[in-house]
Scaffold this motif. Sequence first.
Motif, PDB file in Angstrom:
ATOM      1  N   TYR A 194       0.721   8.818  -7.039  1.00  0.00           N
ATOM      2  CA  TYR A 194      -0.273   8.083  -7.817  1.00  0.00           C
ATOM      3  C   TYR A 194      -0.929   6.987  -6.989  1.00  0.00           C
ATOM      4  CZ  TYR A 194      -2.326   5.520 -11.738  1.00  0.00           C
ATOM      5  OH  TYR A 194      -3.198   4.882 -12.591  1.00  0.00           O
ATOM      6  N   ALA A 195      -0.169   6.367  -6.087  1.00  0.00           N
ATOM      7  CA  ALA A 195      -0.707   5.426  -5.086  1.00  0.00           C
ATOM      8  C   ALA A 195      -1.134   4.093  -5.681  1.00  0.00           C
ATOM      9  CB  ALA A 195      -1.859   6.062  -4.312  1.00  0.00           C
ATOM     10  N   SER A 196      -0.253   3.494  -6.500  1.00  0.00           N
ATOM     11  CA  SER A 196      -0.522   2.153  -7.017  1.00  0.00           C
ATOM     12  C   SER A 196      -0.864   1.207  -5.873  1.00  0.00           C
ATOM     13  CB  SER A 196       0.697   1.622  -7.769  1.00  0.00           C
ATOM     14  OG  SER A 196       0.953   2.384  -8.921  1.00  0.00           O
ATOM     15  N   PRO A 228      -9.075  10.004   0.066  1.00  0.00           N
ATOM     16  CA  PRO A 228      -9.180   9.957  -1.392  1.00  0.00           C
ATOM     17  C   PRO A 228      -8.346  11.022  -2.089  1.00  0.00           C
ATOM     18  CG  PRO A 228     -11.140  10.932  -0.424  1.00  0.00           C
ATOM     19  CD  PRO A 228     -10.321  10.429   0.717  1.00  0.00           C
ATOM     20  N   ARG A 229      -7.995  10.715  -3.314  1.00  0.00           N
ATOM     21  CA  ARG A 229      -7.351  11.657  -4.218  1.00  0.00           C
ATOM     22  C   ARG A 229      -8.147  11.659  -5.528  1.00  0.00           C
ATOM     23  NH1 ARG A 229      -5.279  11.942   0.104  1.00  0.00           N
ATOM     24  NH2 ARG A 229      -3.060  11.923   0.625  1.00  0.00           N
ATOM     25  N   PRO A 230      -8.181  12.760  -6.248  1.00  0.00           N
ATOM     26  CA  PRO A 230      -9.001  12.822  -7.463  1.00  0.00           C
ATOM     27  C   PRO A 230      -8.528  11.891  -8.571  1.00  0.00           C
ATOM     28  CG  PRO A 230      -7.712  14.846  -7.171  1.00  0.00           C
ATOM     29  CD  PRO A 230      -7.595  14.076  -5.908  1.00  0.00           C
ATOM     30  N   PRO A 254     -12.248   6.295  -5.022  1.00  0.00           N
ATOM     31  CA  PRO A 254     -11.273   6.683  -3.999  1.00  0.00           C
ATOM     32  C   PRO A 254     -10.794   5.465  -3.211  1.00  0.00           C
ATOM     33  CG  PRO A 254     -13.234   8.082  -3.925  1.00  0.00           C
ATOM     34  CD  PRO A 254     -13.548   6.950  -4.837  1.00  0.00           C
ATOM     35  N   GLY A 255      -9.501   5.399  -2.977  1.00  0.00           N
ATOM     36  CA  GLY A 255      -8.945   4.300  -2.193  1.00  0.00           C
ATOM     37  C   GLY A 255      -9.052   2.953  -2.852  1.00  0.00           C
ATOM     38  N   ALA A 256      -9.055   2.904  -4.183  1.00  0.00           N
ATOM     39  CA  ALA A 256      -9.346   1.666  -4.921  1.00  0.00           C
ATOM     40  C   ALA A 256      -8.315   0.576  -4.665  1.00  0.00           C
ATOM     41  CB  ALA A 256      -9.430   1.972  -6.407  1.00  0.00           C
ATOM     42  N   VAL A 275     -12.895  -2.761  -4.417  1.00  0.00           N
ATOM     43  CA  VAL A 275     -13.220  -2.259  -3.085  1.00  0.00           C
ATOM     44  C   VAL A 275     -12.435  -0.995  -2.801  1.00  0.00           C
ATOM     45  CG1 VAL A 275     -13.888  -4.477  -2.088  1.00  0.00           C
ATOM     46  CG2 VAL A 275     -11.475  -3.804  -2.075  1.00  0.00           C
ATOM     47  N   SER A 276     -12.871  -0.290  -1.754  1.00  0.00           N
ATOM     48  CA  SER A 276     -12.173   0.913  -1.306  1.00  0.00           C
ATOM     49  C   SER A 276     -11.692   0.711   0.121  1.00  0.00           C
ATOM     50  CB  SER A 276     -13.102   2.126  -1.364  1.00  0.00           C
ATOM     51  OG  SER A 276     -12.471   3.261  -0.793  1.00  0.00           O
ATOM     52  N   SER A 277     -10.412   0.991   0.328  1.00  0.00           N
ATOM     53  CA  SER A 277      -9.850   0.896   1.672  1.00  0.00           C
ATOM     54  C   SER A 277      -9.614   2.267   2.278  1.00  0.00           C
ATOM     55  CB  SER A 277      -8.535   0.115   1.636  1.00  0.00           C
ATOM     56  OG  SER A 277      -8.069  -0.150   2.936  1.00  0.00           O
ATOM     57  N   PHE A 278      -9.089   3.198   1.496  1.00  0.00           N
ATOM     58  CA  PHE A 278      -8.731   4.526   1.998  1.00  0.00           C
ATOM     59  C   PHE A 278      -9.645   5.567   1.352  1.00  0.00           C
ATOM     60  CE2 PHE A 278      -4.988   1.803   2.106  1.00  0.00           C
ATOM     61  CZ  PHE A 278      -4.646   1.887   3.449  1.00  0.00           C
ATOM     62  N   ASN A 279     -10.784   5.772   1.983  1.00  0.00           N
ATOM     63  CA  ASN A 279     -11.798   6.697   1.474  1.00  0.00           C
ATOM     64  C   ASN A 279     -12.096   7.725   2.561  1.00  0.00           C
ATOM     65  OD1 ASN A 279     -13.886   7.792  -0.136  1.00  0.00           O
ATOM     66  ND2 ASN A 279     -14.486   5.762  -0.862  1.00  0.00           N
TER      67      ASN A 279
END
Length: 355
Positions: A194-196, A228-230, A254-256, A275-279
């Motif tokens: 899930y990538a909290s 990114p993950r969906p 993505p990467g939020a 922001v997005s870090s991992f996109n």
Amino acid sequence: MDFVACDSKLSQVFWVRQSAPGIFEETLIAEDMRAPVHIDPIDFDQDGDLDLLVACMSFIFPNNDPIGAIIALENQGNERFRRRVLLDQVARVSDVRAADLNGDGLLDLAVGQFGYDQGEIRWMKQTAPWQFESEILLSLSGAINVCIEDFNGDDTPDIAAIVSQQWEEIHLFENDGKGKFSSRVLWGSTNEDYASASMIACDLNQDNRPDLLFSNGDGFGPTPNPGPRPWHGVQWLENLGEGQFAYRRIGYLPGAYSPRAVDLDGDGDLDVAAVSSFNDWSRPQSESLVWFERLDSGAFRRHTLANTPIQLLALDAGDFTPAEGMEIVSGGFHAYPPYERLSRILLWTRGTSDR
């Protein structure tokens, strides 16, 4: 309005001071800060100036060693700070917040320790000036953020924590007012990927009850090129009162990271910036800064504010300059390729792309 920030690579804490409207000067406050990742500015010793409580991981990437610390930078005046180590040789510390948790008039600490295989949530009772006793509330790896608010409406401060790794849960520690806590899981995902990523407390719907605003988009881990993950995005737990919460999805990103509740369009309600870090940074159209506009219906409309610079990790908001309306400050984190379109600290103002 000034701001303070962490430079985890250089192990520094610095102060960006606004010496005149729109004119900023950077001052180094402390070096050798052991990979600082979060600062809580608060008058901890209650002497009328702001001290800084700093969560230190010592090493940003996965590590099982007891290398975490909490370092207080006690404000001595005249831009001088005294260094105090409040906690040392523990699982990597990801967050620290201060509040009077037991009603004795002294500020205590709520602490999140990410660790790696072993982590903790603890509270630290202040027994004398800058002296503490610790109590472990939860022994789970992956704690990212802790928040202190009266979440159940009983006029005592509670602690909420977001825990990642394979747990992917939000925990609430309800306080009896004397420092005794009972815990329960408010929400959790069955998706171990899930990538909290981050969480704050805010009254997003302005009903005088603190909600929890959080994101999932983390990319730290074994993947050499995280992306990114969906299911990545921003969401909130609406506080329904009496300790009950409801999950609400805000939108896909993505990467939020680092969502903030802020009225960006000046219409009186709270929007969300993130922001997005991992996109997927190979795509020029990938978003780095997004605004979720709050509509009259309560739903959110997504707007892309910027595609560059990339790999933004930190975000805050405030009325920093004479420009009309609220502004955003972002911080970059560049640990993975591509090493391009880089930034350190940016101030985003209305009508401009960045400053």
